[in-house]
Design a protein around this motif. Sequence first.
Motif, short mmCIF file in Angstrom:
data_model
loop_
_atom_site.label_atom_id
_atom_site.label_comp_id
_atom_site.label_asym_id
_atom_site.label_seq_id
_atom_site.Cartn_x
_atom_site.Cartn_y
_atom_site.Cartn_z
N PRO A 233 31.01 43.93 36.05
CA PRO A 233 29.96 43.12 36.68
C PRO A 233 30.37 42.63 38.07
O PRO A 233 31.52 42.21 38.26
CB PRO A 233 29.77 41.95 35.71
CG PRO A 233 30.25 42.46 34.40
CD PRO A 233 31.38 43.40 34.71
N TRP A 234 29.45 42.67 39.00
CA TRP A 234 29.74 42.27 40.38
C TRP A 234 30.22 40.82 40.48
O TRP A 234 30.98 40.47 41.37
CB TRP A 234 28.52 42.48 41.28
CG TRP A 234 27.31 41.68 40.85
CD1 TRP A 234 26.29 42.09 40.04
CD2 TRP A 234 27.01 40.32 41.19
NE1 TRP A 234 25.38 41.08 39.85
CE2 TRP A 234 25.79 39.98 40.55
CE3 TRP A 234 27.64 39.35 41.99
CZ2 TRP A 234 25.20 38.72 40.67
CZ3 TRP A 234 27.05 38.09 42.11
CH2 TRP A 234 25.85 37.79 41.46
N TYR A 235 29.76 39.98 39.54
CA TYR A 235 30.11 38.55 39.58
C TYR A 235 31.44 38.24 38.90
O TYR A 235 31.88 37.09 38.88
CB TYR A 235 28.99 37.71 38.93
CG TYR A 235 28.63 38.15 37.52
CD1 TYR A 235 29.39 37.74 36.42
CD2 TYR A 235 27.55 38.99 37.29
CE1 TYR A 235 29.07 38.17 35.14
CE2 TYR A 235 27.22 39.43 36.01
CZ TYR A 235 27.99 39.01 34.94
OH TYR A 235 27.69 39.44 33.68
N PHE A 236 32.09 39.27 38.34
CA PHE A 236 33.34 39.09 37.60
C PHE A 236 34.38 38.25 38.35
O PHE A 236 35.00 37.36 37.76
CB PHE A 236 33.91 40.47 37.23
CG PHE A 236 35.09 40.43 36.30
CD1 PHE A 236 34.92 40.29 34.93
CD2 PHE A 236 36.39 40.54 36.80
CE1 PHE A 236 36.01 40.26 34.07
CE2 PHE A 236 37.48 40.51 35.95
CZ PHE A 236 37.30 40.36 34.58
N PRO A 237 34.62 38.49 39.66
CA PRO A 237 35.65 37.68 40.37
C PRO A 237 35.32 36.20 40.45
O PRO A 237 36.21 35.37 40.62
CB PRO A 237 35.69 38.30 41.77
CG PRO A 237 35.09 39.65 41.61
CD PRO A 237 34.05 39.51 40.54
N LEU A 238 34.02 35.84 40.33
CA LEU A 238 33.61 34.44 40.44
C LEU A 238 33.54 33.74 39.09
O LEU A 238 33.43 32.51 39.04
CB LEU A 238 32.22 34.35 41.10
CG LEU A 238 32.09 34.83 42.54
CD1 LEU A 238 30.64 34.71 42.99
CD2 LEU A 238 33.00 34.03 43.47
N ASP A 239 33.59 34.51 38.02
CA ASP A 239 33.44 33.95 36.68
C ASP A 239 34.74 33.26 36.29
O ASP A 239 35.78 33.90 36.11
CB ASP A 239 33.10 35.07 35.70
CG ASP A 239 32.69 34.53 34.33
OD1 ASP A 239 32.92 33.34 34.07
OD2 ASP A 239 32.16 35.32 33.53
N THR A 240 34.70 31.95 36.13
CA THR A 240 35.92 31.17 35.87
C THR A 240 36.50 31.41 34.48
O THR A 240 37.59 30.96 34.17
CB THR A 240 35.65 29.66 36.04
OG1 THR A 240 34.55 29.28 35.20
CG2 THR A 240 35.33 29.32 37.48
N THR A 241 35.77 32.12 33.63
CA THR A 241 36.31 32.44 32.30
C THR A 241 37.28 33.61 32.37
O THR A 241 37.96 33.92 31.39
CB THR A 241 35.18 32.78 31.30
OG1 THR A 241 34.46 33.93 31.78
CG2 THR A 241 34.22 31.61 31.16
N ASN A 242 37.33 34.28 33.52
CA ASN A 242 38.26 35.40 33.70
C ASN A 242 39.48 34.94 34.48
O ASN A 242 39.40 34.04 35.30
CB ASN A 242 37.58 36.54 34.49
CG ASN A 242 36.37 37.07 33.76
OD1 ASN A 242 36.42 37.32 32.56
ND2 ASN A 242 35.27 37.21 34.48
N PHE A 243 40.62 35.58 34.22
CA PHE A 243 41.83 35.25 34.98
C PHE A 243 42.44 36.53 35.52
O PHE A 243 42.61 37.50 34.78
CB PHE A 243 42.86 34.52 34.12
CG PHE A 243 44.08 34.09 34.89
CD1 PHE A 243 44.09 32.88 35.55
CD2 PHE A 243 45.19 34.92 35.00
CE1 PHE A 243 45.20 32.47 36.30
CE2 PHE A 243 46.30 34.52 35.74
CZ PHE A 243 46.30 33.30 36.39
#
Length: 340
Positions: A259-269
């Motif tokens: 997903p394009w928003y993956f880098p902004l999703d705070t649930t990801n590290f």
Amino acid sequence: MNLASGVGGKIEKSQILSAVEKYEKYHVCYGGQEEERKANYTDMVNKYYDLSTSFYEFGWGQSFHFAHRWKGESLQESIKRHEHFLALQLGLKPGQKVLDVGCGIGGPLREISRFSSTSVTGLNNNEYQITRGEALNRIAGVDRTCNFVKADFMKMPFTDNSFDAVYAIEATCHAPDAYGCYKEIFRVLKPGQYFAAYEWCMTEQFDPNNEEHQKIKAEIEIGDGLPDIRLTTKCAEALKQAGFEVIWEKDLAIDSPVPWYFPLDTTNFSLNTFRLTAVGRFFTRSLVKGLEFVGLAPKGSLRVQEFLEKAAEGLVEGGKKEIFTPMYFFLARKPDSSTH
């Protein structure tokens, strides 16, 4: 991250807080109206980029845009491929004269110029971004083939039929009127040549009567300096109205494996995008707060950080609900002989 010279650009350190307050008042969250944002779009967009450019470059790099992304591909790799895709769709050839509409600090401009051996002119109405872009052009060694022009893309200072190709990457969303912007692009593009863009749009899933959808839309608008966010269908209509033949168009976010928003999703590290994670944002916020407290960063810097984080939340939610896309792509052609 040089907050003292970067945040605010042309705005004096003592004026940052005032600029933040004036910028916020344009938006719905603070009682602002869409008509006022459209009428004062130049001032609003300039204030936004004066305030946010250093934060963008620190967190994202020199290309301020999202990208379709394959699994196993880094964010920076996907950003370059996204730019190369645009150059290939335009059919760029060595020596051609190309226009980048709303070029930021010129990350895509430099990449596309080197990839296609073309001369690219970046159009930008923000003085700080142009100064930064010129310095980066010199460092990259493309200052003889690439340049910047300070102007409003609703009133371009170019003669008719000036460019062999035109592109825009997540930039013409700042225009108060899509038709007026596309019409100017149509005018400066040579007959028979192409215009390609990635547009920020609300999708067909967006429900204007849904309060949560409207809240997400408003968060994106304040956090990203937008007067309004158009529907994908409105962009296609405006292109045709301006005189273009639409060759093909598609929301490229739909097919993105990551997903394009993956880098902004705070649930990801991710260590590669640490500064964008929840922990990274906490450290950045703490750093900015400390620098502001001791006077090394101007008052208002933390407020800028906060409205950019609010935008990130809106973008992630808009992406997850599939009501917003930053990559509605289209390739359009100016007819060989035009009566427009």
